[in-house]
Design a protein around this motif. Sequence first.
Motif, PDB file in Angstrom:
ATOM      1  N   GLN A 126       0.861  -1.174   0.000  1.00 31.66           N
ATOM      2  CA  GLN A 126       0.000   0.000   0.000  1.00 31.66           C
ATOM      3  C   GLN A 126       0.903   1.231   0.000  1.00 31.66           C
ATOM      4  N   PRO A 127       0.374   2.394  -0.406  1.00 28.35           N
ATOM      5  CA  PRO A 127       1.164   3.625  -0.326  1.00 28.35           C
ATOM      6  C   PRO A 127       1.719   3.803   1.077  1.00 28.35           C
ATOM      7  N   LYS A 128       2.978   4.206   1.157  1.00 28.83           N
ATOM      8  CA  LYS A 128       3.621   4.274   2.470  1.00 28.83           C
ATOM      9  C   LYS A 128       3.021   5.357   3.356  1.00 28.83           C
ATOM     10  N   THR A 129       2.348   6.344   2.739  1.00 31.61           N
ATOM     11  CA  THR A 129       1.676   7.367   3.520  1.00 31.61           C
ATOM     12  C   THR A 129       0.174   7.087   3.461  1.00 31.61           C
ATOM     13  N   SER A 130      -0.311   6.358   4.429  1.00 30.20           N
ATOM     14  CA  SER A 130      -1.724   6.004   4.489  1.00 30.20           C
ATOM     15  C   SER A 130      -2.221   6.233   5.906  1.00 30.20           C
ATOM     16  N   PRO A 131      -2.990   7.316   6.120  1.00 28.55           N
ATOM     17  CA  PRO A 131      -3.482   7.594   7.476  1.00 28.55           C
ATOM     18  C   PRO A 131      -4.316   6.445   8.047  1.00 28.55           C
ATOM     19  N   ILE A 132      -5.117   5.794   7.203  1.00 27.50           N
ATOM     20  CA  ILE A 132      -5.949   4.693   7.679  1.00 27.50           C
ATOM     21  C   ILE A 132      -5.077   3.544   8.161  1.00 27.50           C
ATOM     22  N   LEU A 133      -4.099   3.159   7.351  1.00 27.80           N
ATOM     23  CA  LEU A 133      -3.221   2.061   7.737  1.00 27.80           C
ATOM     24  C   LEU A 133      -2.376   2.401   8.947  1.00 27.80           C
ATOM     25  N   GLU A 134      -1.920   3.627   9.021  1.00 28.66           N
ATOM     26  CA  GLU A 134      -1.136   4.054  10.186  1.00 28.66           C
ATOM     27  C   GLU A 134      -1.963   3.905  11.459  1.00 28.66           C
ATOM     28  N   ALA A 135      -3.200   4.390  11.407  1.00 30.12           N
ATOM     29  CA  ALA A 135      -4.061   4.335  12.587  1.00 30.12           C
ATOM     30  C   ALA A 135      -4.417   2.898  12.957  1.00 30.12           C
ATOM     31  N   LEU A 136      -4.732   2.086  11.948  1.00 31.19           N
ATOM     32  CA  LEU A 136      -5.102   0.700  12.217  1.00 31.19           C
ATOM     33  C   LEU A 136      -3.902  -0.121  12.688  1.00 31.19           C
ATOM     34  N   SER A 137      -2.720   0.195  12.194  1.00 27.01           N
ATOM     35  CA  SER A 137      -1.516  -0.515  12.630  1.00 27.01           C
ATOM     36  C   SER A 137      -1.205  -0.200  14.084  1.00 27.01           C
ATOM     37  N   ASP A 138      -1.336   1.070  14.450  1.00 23.50           N
ATOM     38  CA  ASP A 138      -1.148   1.438  15.856  1.00 23.50           C
ATOM     39  C   ASP A 138      -2.177   0.728  16.740  1.00 23.50           C
ATOM     40  N   ALA A 139      -3.406   0.651  16.241  1.00 22.94           N
ATOM     41  CA  ALA A 139      -4.457  -0.037  16.989  1.00 22.94           C
ATOM     42  C   ALA A 139      -4.142  -1.517  17.128  1.00 22.94           C
ATOM     43  N   ALA A 140      -3.623  -2.112  16.060  1.00 23.30           N
ATOM     44  CA  ALA A 140      -3.285  -3.542  16.086  1.00 23.30           C
ATOM     45  C   ALA A 140      -2.225  -3.837  17.132  1.00 23.30           C
ATOM     46  N   LEU A 141      -1.194  -3.017  17.192  1.00 22.57           N
ATOM     47  CA  LEU A 141      -0.133  -3.227  18.170  1.00 22.57           C
ATOM     48  C   LEU A 141      -0.651  -3.069  19.595  1.00 22.57           C
ATOM     49  N   ALA A 142      -1.585  -2.141  19.770  1.00 20.97           N
ATOM     50  CA  ALA A 142      -2.141  -1.919  21.103  1.00 20.97           C
ATOM     51  C   ALA A 142      -3.063  -3.063  21.515  1.00 20.97           C
ATOM     52  N   VAL A 143      -3.933  -3.490  20.595  1.00 18.84           N
ATOM     53  CA  VAL A 143      -4.926  -4.513  20.929  1.00 18.84           C
ATOM     54  C   VAL A 143      -4.292  -5.885  21.117  1.00 18.84           C
ATOM     55  N   CYS A 144      -3.408  -6.270  20.175  1.00 20.29           N
ATOM     56  CA  CYS A 144      -2.889  -7.639  20.266  1.00 20.29           C
ATOM     57  C   CYS A 144      -1.749  -7.767  21.274  1.00 20.29           C
ATOM     58  N   ALA A 145      -1.433  -6.692  21.965  1.00 18.15           N
ATOM     59  CA  ALA A 145      -0.502  -6.798  23.087  1.00 18.15           C
ATOM     60  C   ALA A 145      -1.153  -7.541  24.245  1.00 18.15           C
ATOM     61  N   THR A 146      -2.496  -7.520  24.268  1.00 19.48           N
ATOM     62  CA  THR A 146      -3.220  -8.196  25.346  1.00 19.48           C
ATOM     63  C   THR A 146      -4.207  -9.239  24.829  1.00 19.48           C
ATOM     64  N   THR A 147      -4.444  -9.256  23.519  1.00 22.76           N
ATOM     65  CA  THR A 147      -5.392 -10.189  22.915  1.00 22.76           C
ATOM     66  C   THR A 147      -4.703 -10.948  21.795  1.00 22.76           C
ATOM     67  N   PRO A 148      -4.835 -12.270  21.732  1.00 22.31           N
ATOM     68  CA  PRO A 148      -4.221 -13.025  20.632  1.00 22.31           C
ATOM     69  C   PRO A 148      -4.647 -12.463  19.275  1.00 22.31           C
ATOM     70  N   TRP A 149      -3.685 -12.300  18.391  1.00 26.92           N
ATOM     71  CA  TRP A 149      -3.951 -11.729  17.066  1.00 26.92           C
ATOM     72  C   TRP A 149      -5.023 -12.519  16.325  1.00 26.92           C
ATOM     73  N   SER A 150      -5.068 -13.810  16.554  1.00 26.26           N
ATOM     74  CA  SER A 150      -6.052 -14.655  15.885  1.00 26.26           C
ATOM     75  C   SER A 150      -7.479 -14.328  16.320  1.00 26.26           C
ATOM     76  N   GLU A 151      -7.615 -13.675  17.465  1.00 28.87           N
ATOM     77  CA  GLU A 151      -8.944 -13.341  17.988  1.00 28.87           C
ATOM     78  C   GLU A 151      -9.325 -11.883  17.740  1.00 28.87           C
ATOM     79  N   VAL A 152      -8.430 -11.145  17.099  1.00 28.02           N
ATOM     80  CA  VAL A 152      -8.678  -9.724  16.846  1.00 28.02           C
ATOM     81  C   VAL A 152      -9.374  -9.569  15.487  1.00 28.02           C
ATOM     82  N   SER A 153     -10.529  -8.932  15.492  1.00 26.57           N
ATOM     83  CA  SER A 153     -11.276  -8.722  14.251  1.00 26.57           C
ATOM     84  C   SER A 153     -10.978  -7.338  13.666  1.00 26.57           C
TER      85      SER A 153
END
Length: 205
Positions: free
Chosen positions: A5-32
């Motif tokens: 994807q384009p390296k400058t993507s606000p949506i991906l940046e925000a979702l990636s930060d969210a992914a790192l925050a959420v799956c720090a406490t929840t298994p990635w396989s269970e994150v929707s």
Amino acid sequence: MSQFQPKTSPILEALSDAALAVCATTPWSEVSLIALCKEAKINLADCADAAVQKATIAAYLDQGLDRHMLKNASELMLDHKVADGLFDCFMARFDGMEIQRSAWVSILKADALDPAASFARATRRARTSAWALEALGVDTTMMWAWFGVLDLARRLKKMETLWLDDGPDLSKTMAGLDQSLKESERWASHVAGLGAYFKRQHLNR
């Protein structure tokens, strides 16, 4: 390459930060994806418009690690031995993973259990290996170079397994990486010899 994807993507940046925050406490396989959208305060419709899925976010996270690796590798001298330079490159990547260790442990363990995710990660390991070699001035566009790229990708997978069980000092990862790269250097020398042989045979026809 379709996952890029384009390296400058606000949506991906925000979702990636969210992914790192959420799956720090929840298994990635269970994150929707919807859970990530809620964490990032993004509408799911925006993901659909941008063709962003959970796999896209995983690929973007890896791209961020590659960027971290290459920024740290920018100070490397091109006259370094390739094995030494690769050690620094890959350890810079593991250092980046260490910053969000809980999240990356969750992601790697989940990917190992999902054939599709495992295949996608294998593809991205090849991309990472190619970038590491390019950072050291090694042209990876030639066919023979890709034998080295694939070999490094295979070794990187083994190092990720070591990293999962390593301590904060990363001593197991460093020792394993050093040994593996020495083996890879001997293997690459053998392949280079074969390449030179076949090239001579072709020229002598």
